[in-house]
Design an enzyme around this catalytic site. Structure first.
Site, PDB file in Angstrom:
ATOM      1  N   ASP A  59     -77.411 -37.712 -27.562  1.00  0.00           N
ATOM      2  CA  ASP A  59     -76.045 -37.437 -27.987  1.00  0.00           C
ATOM      3  C   ASP A  59     -76.110 -36.777 -29.364  1.00  0.00           C
ATOM      4  O   ASP A  59     -76.427 -37.428 -30.359  1.00  0.00           O
ATOM      5  CB  ASP A  59     -75.265 -38.755 -28.044  1.00  0.00           C
ATOM      6  CG  ASP A  59     -73.840 -38.540 -28.533  1.00  0.00           C
ATOM      7  OD1 ASP A  59     -73.470 -37.377 -28.828  1.00  0.00           O
ATOM      8  OD2 ASP A  59     -73.103 -39.545 -28.627  1.00  0.00           O
ATOM      9  N   ALA A  87     -75.604 -26.314 -27.566  1.00  0.00           N
ATOM     10  CA  ALA A  87     -74.640 -27.345 -27.134  1.00  0.00           C
ATOM     11  C   ALA A  87     -73.294 -27.111 -27.829  1.00  0.00           C
ATOM     12  O   ALA A  87     -73.257 -26.695 -28.992  1.00  0.00           O
ATOM     13  CB  ALA A  87     -75.158 -28.732 -27.477  1.00  0.00           C
ATOM     14  N   GLY A  88     -72.220 -27.354 -27.117  1.00  0.00           N
ATOM     15  CA  GLY A  88     -70.915 -27.157 -27.743  1.00  0.00           C
ATOM     16  C   GLY A  88     -69.794 -27.765 -26.923  1.00  0.00           C
ATOM     17  O   GLY A  88     -69.955 -28.080 -25.737  1.00  0.00           O
ATOM     18  N   TYR A 151     -61.949 -25.463 -32.414  1.00  0.00           N
ATOM     19  CA  TYR A 151     -63.114 -24.691 -31.960  1.00  0.00           C
ATOM     20  C   TYR A 151     -63.398 -23.553 -32.935  1.00  0.00           C
ATOM     21  O   TYR A 151     -64.542 -23.356 -33.358  1.00  0.00           O
ATOM     22  CB  TYR A 151     -62.832 -24.155 -30.550  1.00  0.00           C
ATOM     23  CG  TYR A 151     -64.009 -23.434 -29.916  1.00  0.00           C
ATOM     24  CD1 TYR A 151     -65.112 -24.149 -29.452  1.00  0.00           C
ATOM     25  CD2 TYR A 151     -64.012 -22.052 -29.780  1.00  0.00           C
ATOM     26  CE1 TYR A 151     -66.190 -23.488 -28.868  1.00  0.00           C
ATOM     27  CE2 TYR A 151     -65.082 -21.387 -29.201  1.00  0.00           C
ATOM     28  CZ  TYR A 151     -66.165 -22.113 -28.740  1.00  0.00           C
ATOM     29  OH  TYR A 151     -67.228 -21.456 -28.158  1.00  0.00           O
ATOM     30  N   LYS A 155     -66.787 -23.022 -35.290  1.00  0.00           N
ATOM     31  CA  LYS A 155     -67.670 -21.852 -35.176  1.00  0.00           C
ATOM     32  C   LYS A 155     -67.679 -21.043 -36.481  1.00  0.00           C
ATOM     33  O   LYS A 155     -68.694 -20.430 -36.822  1.00  0.00           O
ATOM     34  CB  LYS A 155     -67.274 -20.991 -33.975  1.00  0.00           C
ATOM     35  CG  LYS A 155     -67.463 -21.697 -32.612  1.00  0.00           C
ATOM     36  CD  LYS A 155     -68.935 -22.032 -32.321  1.00  0.00           C
ATOM     37  CE  LYS A 155     -69.138 -22.570 -30.914  1.00  0.00           C
ATOM     38  NZ  LYS A 155     -70.530 -22.891 -30.598  1.00  0.00           N
TER      39      LYS A 155
HETATM   40  N1  LIG Z   1     -68.162 -20.317 -22.369  1.00  0.00           N
HETATM   41  C1  LIG Z   1     -67.625 -19.537 -23.305  1.00  0.00           C
HETATM   42  O1  LIG Z   1     -66.543 -18.922 -23.124  1.00  0.00           O
HETATM   43  C2  LIG Z   1     -68.338 -19.344 -24.625  1.00  0.00           C
HETATM   44  C3  LIG Z   1     -68.018 -18.233 -25.408  1.00  0.00           C
HETATM   45  C4  LIG Z   1     -68.629 -18.071 -26.648  1.00  0.00           C
HETATM   46  C5  LIG Z   1     -69.552 -19.023 -27.076  1.00  0.00           C
HETATM   47  N2  LIG Z   1     -69.843 -20.093 -26.289  1.00  0.00           N
HETATM   48  C6  LIG Z   1     -70.782 -21.091 -26.809  1.00  0.00           C
HETATM   49  O2  LIG Z   1     -71.934 -21.107 -25.986  1.00  0.00           O
HETATM   50  C7  LIG Z   1     -72.491 -22.429 -25.966  1.00  0.00           C
HETATM   51  C8  LIG Z   1     -72.741 -22.872 -24.538  1.00  0.00           C
HETATM   52  O3  LIG Z   1     -71.512 -22.895 -23.860  1.00  0.00           O
HETATM   53  P1  LIG Z   1     -71.344 -23.042 -22.275  1.00  0.00           P
HETATM   54  O4  LIG Z   1     -70.290 -22.100 -21.909  1.00  0.00           O
HETATM   55  O5  LIG Z   1     -72.679 -22.998 -21.604  1.00  0.00           O
HETATM   56  O6  LIG Z   1     -70.728 -24.517 -22.212  1.00  0.00           O
HETATM   57  P2  LIG Z   1     -70.987 -25.736 -21.221  1.00  0.00           P
HETATM   58  O7  LIG Z   1     -71.253 -25.244 -19.844  1.00  0.00           O
HETATM   59  O8  LIG Z   1     -69.841 -26.652 -21.425  1.00  0.00           O
HETATM   60  O9  LIG Z   1     -72.331 -26.377 -21.809  1.00  0.00           O
HETATM   61  C9  LIG Z   1     -72.365 -27.074 -23.033  1.00  0.00           C
HETATM   62  C10 LIG Z   1     -73.375 -28.193 -22.925  1.00  0.00           C
HETATM   63  O10 LIG Z   1     -73.394 -28.906 -24.173  1.00  0.00           O
HETATM   64  C11 LIG Z   1     -73.482 -30.295 -23.855  1.00  0.00           C
HETATM   65  N3  LIG Z   1     -72.960 -31.201 -24.872  1.00  0.00           N
HETATM   66  C12 LIG Z   1     -71.662 -31.449 -25.188  1.00  0.00           C
HETATM   67  N4  LIG Z   1     -71.567 -32.438 -26.081  1.00  0.00           N
HETATM   68  C13 LIG Z   1     -72.839 -32.846 -26.341  1.00  0.00           C
HETATM   69  C14 LIG Z   1     -73.396 -33.868 -27.164  1.00  0.00           C
HETATM   70  N5  LIG Z   1     -72.626 -34.712 -27.881  1.00  0.00           N
HETATM   71  N6  LIG Z   1     -74.731 -33.998 -27.197  1.00  0.00           N
HETATM   72  C15 LIG Z   1     -75.528 -33.207 -26.439  1.00  0.00           C
HETATM   73  N7  LIG Z   1     -75.062 -32.232 -25.627  1.00  0.00           N
HETATM   74  C16 LIG Z   1     -73.727 -32.057 -25.576  1.00  0.00           C
HETATM   75  C17 LIG Z   1     -72.606 -30.407 -22.613  1.00  0.00           C
HETATM   76  O11 LIG Z   1     -72.838 -31.647 -21.961  1.00  0.00           O
HETATM   77  P3  LIG Z   1     -71.616 -32.312 -21.125  1.00  0.00           P
HETATM   78  O12 LIG Z   1     -71.512 -31.528 -19.859  1.00  0.00           O
HETATM   79  O13 LIG Z   1     -72.072 -33.719 -20.943  1.00  0.00           O
HETATM   80  O14 LIG Z   1     -70.396 -32.171 -22.009  1.00  0.00           O
HETATM   81  C18 LIG Z   1     -73.038 -29.188 -21.816  1.00  0.00           C
HETATM   82  O15 LIG Z   1     -74.143 -29.446 -20.990  1.00  0.00           O
HETATM   83  C19 LIG Z   1     -71.505 -23.321 -26.751  1.00  0.00           C
HETATM   84  O16 LIG Z   1     -71.966 -23.492 -28.068  1.00  0.00           O
HETATM   85  C20 LIG Z   1     -70.232 -22.493 -26.748  1.00  0.00           C
HETATM   86  O17 LIG Z   1     -69.404 -22.789 -27.846  1.00  0.00           O
HETATM   87  C21 LIG Z   1     -69.261 -20.272 -25.076  1.00  0.00           C
END
Ligand SMILES: NC(=O)c1ccc[n+]([C@@H]2O[C@H](COP(=O)([O-])OP(=O)(O)OC[C@H]3O[C@@H](n4cnc5c(N)ncnc54)[C@H](OP(=O)(O)O)[C@@H]3O)[C@@H](O)[C@H]2O)c1
Length: 262
Positions: A59, A87-88, A151, A155
């Protein structure tokens, strides 16, 4: 920079982009410690992957979770070469209605976690005068978006951390990169966000395309990368003329408000 035999910590590895990035890094010969809170998804992913790969369930919203994760990863990998902070957590809704506890955890996972993980690894990076920290931010880390207030703040913090630390380490060979995708089609964006995105004409990329761009950015040793046009241009315009962007976003904000999560 080649990924061959690089020892990498990847956080958020079980997520939409993380699982694809893990696969891509292993295909390029990296040794990988995948860190995520979602232990089941992590185990399922490990059983699908082949190569030098370990699952570390942690975590990252606590100091102990972050320092413990780094210790475990160092035991599994030995000297770490690259930390990828992926992670996010996201929240689409009115700031006035967001739970205080959720604001707290978002700031911890999105900005404090990457700082603590970096802090835990930095002494060994500096001792060897090598190593790379890759922070995955967002276009929302340069343009504050209504209804994504926490958010955006997190960031912005991550971008500031990346810039300041890069300057602090300028006379070493330790590198800090900041990567900012625009919206991506992953589970991070719930139905409300997807519908709002459609209604407002928000550009949304496929995760495999963004993962390839992340790989290329790291390989090319770039410091900062903003993906997608015109978003990368808006980042510059917002820095110079924020009032102009206030006006340009006003109509979109009104439409987005009708899709808010309750
Ligand atoms: N998707 C978008 O539109 C987008 C755009 C720009 C940037 N990003 C950035 O790209 C990154 C990856 O995003 P994604 O779209 O792949 O999101 P995602 O599918 O929600 O993956 C995020 C991962 O982080 C894990 N996480 C959350 N809280 C945590 C904690 N306390 N400790 C450890 N792990 C944790 C989540 O686990 P759980 O499933 O258990 O929550 C999930 O596996 C993030 O930093 C996000 O801000 C995303």
């Amino acid at each position: 920079m080649s990924f061959k035999d690089k020892r990498i910590i990847l956080t958020g590895a079980a997520g939409g982009m993380g699982s694809l990035l893990a696969k891509a890094l292993l295909q390029r010969g990296a040794k990988l410690a995948m860190v995520d809170a979602n232990a089941d998804a992590l185990q399922a992913l490990v059983s699908e992957l082949s190569g030098d790969v370990y699952a570390v369930s942690a975590d990252l919203s606590s100091v102990a979770g972050c320092t413990g994760a780094v210790e475990t990863c160092q035991q599994l990998l030995g000297q770490v070469d690259i930390l990828i902070n992926l992670a996010g957590l996201n929240f689409f809704g009115a700031f006035a209605e967001q739970d205080a506890a959720h604001i707290d955890i978002m700031m911890r996972v999105n900005v404090l976690g990457p700082m603590l993980l970096t802090r835990a690894l930095l002494p060994s990076f500096l001792a060897n005068n090598t190593g790379k920290v890759v922070n995955v931010g967002s276009v929302f880390g340069s343009i504050g978006f209504a209804w994504f207030t926490t958010y955006s703040a997190s960031k912005f913090g991550l971008r500031g951390f990346s810039e300041a630390l890069r300057r602090e380490l300028a006379d070493t060979d330790v590198q800090v990169a900041y990567i900012a995708p625009r919206a991506v089609k992953t589970p991070m964006n719930n139905d409300a966000v997807m519908k709002m995105g459609e209604a407002t004409g928000m550009n949304m990329d496929e995760p495999d395309v963004i993962v390839e761009k992340i790989i290329q950015t790291i390989e090319s040793d770039k410091n900062d990368s903003y993906f997608g046009f015109p978003e990368s241009l808006f980042v510059r315009v917002n820095a110079l003329l924020p009032r102009l962007v206030d006006k340009a976003l006003a109509g979109q904000n009104k439409i987005a408000k009708t899709f808010l999560s309750k």
